[in-house]
Design a protein around this motif. Structure first.
Motif, mmCIF file in Angstrom:
data_model
loop_
_atom_site.group_PDB
_atom_site.id
_atom_site.type_symbol
_atom_site.label_atom_id
_atom_site.label_comp_id
_atom_site.label_asym_id
_atom_site.label_seq_id
_atom_site.Cartn_x
_atom_site.Cartn_y
_atom_site.Cartn_z
ATOM 1 N N TYR A 156 -9.211 -13.479 2.830
ATOM 2 C CA TYR A 156 -8.469 -12.271 2.482
ATOM 3 C C TYR A 156 -7.233 -12.495 1.401
ATOM 4 C CZ TYR A 156 -4.590 -8.982 3.288
ATOM 5 O OH TYR A 156 -3.512 -7.910 3.268
ATOM 6 N N LEU A 157 -6.999 -11.666 0.401
ATOM 7 C CA LEU A 157 -6.239 -11.801 -0.644
ATOM 8 C C LEU A 157 -4.824 -11.231 -0.715
ATOM 9 C CD1 LEU A 157 -8.243 -12.787 -3.778
ATOM 10 C CD2 LEU A 157 -7.454 -14.266 -2.365
ATOM 11 N N GLY A 158 -4.827 -9.935 -0.149
ATOM 12 C CA GLY A 158 -3.693 -9.195 -0.098
ATOM 13 C C GLY A 158 -3.979 -7.712 -0.031
ATOM 14 N N VAL A 159 -2.776 -6.884 -0.478
ATOM 15 C CA VAL A 159 -2.882 -5.402 -0.417
ATOM 16 C C VAL A 159 -2.430 -4.843 -1.733
ATOM 17 C CG1 VAL A 159 -0.494 -5.097 0.787
ATOM 18 C CG2 VAL A 159 -2.180 -3.450 0.928
ATOM 19 N N ALA A 160 -2.815 -3.984 -2.176
ATOM 20 C CA ALA A 160 -2.567 -3.380 -3.530
ATOM 21 C C ALA A 160 -1.343 -2.641 -3.316
ATOM 22 C CB ALA A 160 -3.867 -2.238 -3.882
ATOM 23 N N LYS A 161 -0.515 -2.952 -4.282
ATOM 24 C CA LYS A 161 0.937 -2.172 -4.320
ATOM 25 C C LYS A 161 0.652 -0.989 -5.419
ATOM 26 C CE LYS A 161 5.538 -3.338 -6.075
ATOM 27 N NZ LYS A 161 6.454 -4.001 -6.498
ATOM 28 N N SER A 162 -0.103 -1.143 -6.299
ATOM 29 C CA SER A 162 -0.478 -0.082 -7.288
ATOM 30 C C SER A 162 -1.817 -0.222 -7.715
ATOM 31 C CB SER A 162 0.518 -0.235 -8.341
ATOM 32 O OG SER A 162 0.419 -1.441 -9.256
ATOM 33 N N ALA A 163 -2.114 0.428 -8.815
ATOM 34 C CA ALA A 163 -3.562 0.219 -9.273
ATOM 35 C C ALA A 163 -3.773 -1.159 -10.004
ATOM 36 C CB ALA A 163 -3.825 1.534 -10.402
ATOM 37 N N THR A 164 -2.606 -1.612 -10.364
ATOM 38 C CA THR A 164 -2.561 -2.852 -11.235
ATOM 39 C C THR A 164 -2.024 -4.387 -10.342
ATOM 40 O OG1 THR A 164 -0.568 -2.348 -12.310
ATOM 41 C CG2 THR A 164 -2.785 -1.772 -13.233
ATOM 42 N N GLU A 165 -1.310 -3.923 -9.410
ATOM 43 C CA GLU A 165 -0.719 -4.956 -8.690
ATOM 44 C C GLU A 165 -1.196 -5.392 -7.290
ATOM 45 O OE1 GLU A 165 3.900 -4.622 -9.884
ATOM 46 O OE2 GLU A 165 2.944 -2.665 -9.147
ATOM 47 N N LEU A 166 -1.571 -6.557 -6.895
ATOM 48 C CA LEU A 166 -1.992 -7.065 -5.581
ATOM 49 C C LEU A 166 -0.803 -7.825 -4.960
ATOM 50 C CD1 LEU A 166 -4.429 -6.735 -3.677
ATOM 51 C CD2 LEU A 166 -5.078 -8.919 -4.416
ATOM 52 N N VAL A 167 -0.183 -7.484 -3.872
ATOM 53 C CA VAL A 167 0.583 -8.414 -3.314
ATOM 54 C C VAL A 167 -0.205 -9.275 -2.532
ATOM 55 C CG1 VAL A 167 2.548 -8.451 -1.713
ATOM 56 C CG2 VAL A 167 2.292 -6.588 -3.119
ATOM 57 N N THR A 168 -0.269 -10.686 -3.003
ATOM 58 C CA THR A 168 -1.161 -11.727 -2.300
ATOM 59 C C THR A 168 -0.416 -12.217 -1.077
ATOM 60 O OG1 THR A 168 -0.482 -13.361 -3.578
ATOM 61 C CG2 THR A 168 -2.187 -12.080 -4.617
ATOM 62 N N ASP A 169 -1.248 -12.912 -0.329
ATOM 63 C CA ASP A 169 -0.841 -13.397 0.918
ATOM 64 C C ASP A 169 -1.648 -14.793 1.167
ATOM 65 O OD1 ASP A 169 0.143 -13.968 3.456
ATOM 66 O OD2 ASP A 169 -0.432 -12.066 4.553
ATOM 67 N N ASP A 170 -1.137 -15.892 1.641
ATOM 68 C CA ASP A 170 -1.945 -17.119 1.556
ATOM 69 C C ASP A 170 -2.239 -17.303 3.115
ATOM 70 O OD1 ASP A 170 -3.101 -19.407 1.211
ATOM 71 O OD2 ASP A 170 -1.147 -20.455 0.663
ATOM 72 N N GLN A 171 -3.167 -16.561 3.704
ATOM 73 C CA GLN A 171 -3.671 -16.787 5.098
ATOM 74 C C GLN A 171 -4.854 -17.880 5.191
ATOM 75 O OE1 GLN A 171 -4.595 -13.033 6.792
ATOM 76 N NE2 GLN A 171 -2.622 -12.093 6.620
ATOM 77 N N GLY A 172 -5.193 -18.496 4.150
ATOM 78 C CA GLY A 172 -6.322 -19.525 4.064
ATOM 79 C C GLY A 172 -7.552 -18.774 3.942
ATOM 80 N N TYR A 173 -8.595 -19.471 4.002
ATOM 81 C CA TYR A 173 -10.073 -19.014 4.072
ATOM 82 C C TYR A 173 -11.017 -19.591 4.996
ATOM 83 C CZ TYR A 173 -10.554 -23.552 1.856
ATOM 84 O OH TYR A 173 -10.737 -24.898 1.805
ATOM 85 N N VAL A 174 -12.034 -18.950 5.146
ATOM 86 C CA VAL A 174 -13.243 -19.573 6.081
ATOM 87 C C VAL A 174 -14.430 -19.687 5.083
ATOM 88 C CG1 VAL A 174 -14.760 -19.110 8.089
ATOM 89 C CG2 VAL A 174 -12.156 -18.507 8.026
ATOM 90 N N ILE A 175 -15.300 -21.092 5.479
ATOM 91 C CA ILE A 175 -16.453 -21.226 4.817
ATOM 92 C C ILE A 175 -17.394 -20.452 5.961
ATOM 93 C CG2 ILE A 175 -18.209 -22.782 3.936
ATOM 94 C CD1 ILE A 175 -15.652 -22.364 1.965
ATOM 95 N N LEU A 176 -18.197 -19.474 5.488
ATOM 96 C CA LEU A 176 -19.001 -18.918 6.592
ATOM 97 C C LEU A 176 -20.305 -19.793 6.582
ATOM 98 C CD1 LEU A 176 -18.917 -15.090 5.290
ATOM 99 C CD2 LEU A 176 -17.619 -16.242 7.182
#
Length: 176
Positions: A156-176
Motif C-alpha cells: 500500500y502506498l497511499g491515498v490521492a489528494k488530487s489527480a497528481t498528488e499521492l499522500v504516501t504512507d510507509d506501512q511496509g510490504y508483503v511478499i506474496l
C-alpha cells in the motif's frame, strides 16, 4: 548566475550610495554577514539553512533511467548504494520516490515514503493506491489468493489528494 531578488536597500559603501540586494542562495563562509532573500518560489533555499535542517532525502546513483514521480527501490549495486524503479512483479518494494527524473548512472534525490508525491497523473481523489510495475501505482491491491501473484510485492502506498498528488504512507510490504 543567481537571480536578483526584486527588493533591495541603499547603503553607504566606501563613501558612495550603493544599491544592495539580499542573496537567495549561499556559497557558505564567503557569504557570511550578507542579508538573505527568498528565492523565486517564495522560500528559503536549502543553502541558507543551518546544517541538519532541510528536506529528508537520500542521494543514490540510478542504475536505470527513472522518470519524475516514479517510486524507487534502494539497493546495493556491486558495492554502490543505488536506486532503481520499484516493481511489484519482481520483488522490488518501494522505499521512496523521486520528484525529478534521474538519468541512468547519475546521482538523484530520493524522497522517503510518508511524504506527498506530487509527480503523478490520473489519480482519483480519495482513492487508495498500491505499488504497480516500473515505479508506477495501481488502484487495486494484488489478490493474495491468486497463485499468479506468488513472489510479488503487495504494498500500500497511499491515498490521492488530487489527480497528481499521492499522500504516501510507509506501512511496509508483503511478499506474496
Amino acid at each position: 548566475m543567481a537571480i536578483q531578488p526584486t527588493q533591495g536597500f541603499l547603503a553607504r559603501v566606501a563613501g558612495k550610495t550603493k544599491q544592495i540586494f539580499g542573496i537567495a542562495t549561499s556559497a557558505g563562509v564567503a557569504d557570511a554577514g550578507k542579508l538573505g532573500a527568498l528565492g523565486p518560489d517564495g522560500r528559503w533555499d536549502l543553502s541558507m539553512m543551518p546544517v541538519g535542517i532541510g528536506a529528508n532525502t537520500t542521494q543514490a546513483t540510478a542504475s536505470e533511467a527513472i522518470g519524475a514521480g516514479k517510486f524507487i527501490n534502494f539497493w546495493d549495486n556491486a558495492g554502490v548504494f543505488s536506486m532503481r524503479l520499484a516493481d511489484s512483479s519482481n520483488g522490488r518494494q518501494a522505499d521512496g520516490y523521486v520528484i525529478a527524473s534521474v538519468a541512468s548512472g547519475a546521482v538523484g534525490t530520493g524522497y522517503p515514503l510518508d511524504g506527498t508525491n506530487a509527480g503523478l497523473t490520473g489519480l482519483t481523489v480519495g482513492a487508495r493506491y498500491y505499488l504497480g510495475t516500473a515505479g508506477g501505482v495501481i488502484s487495486t491491491p494484488l489478490d493474495e489468493t491468486d497463485t499468479a501473484n506468488v513472489n510479488k510485492v503487495s504494498q500500500y502506498l497511499g491515498v490521492a489528494k488530487s489527480a497528481t498528488e499521492l499522500v504516501t504512507d510507509d506501512q511496509g510490504y508483503v511478499i506474496l
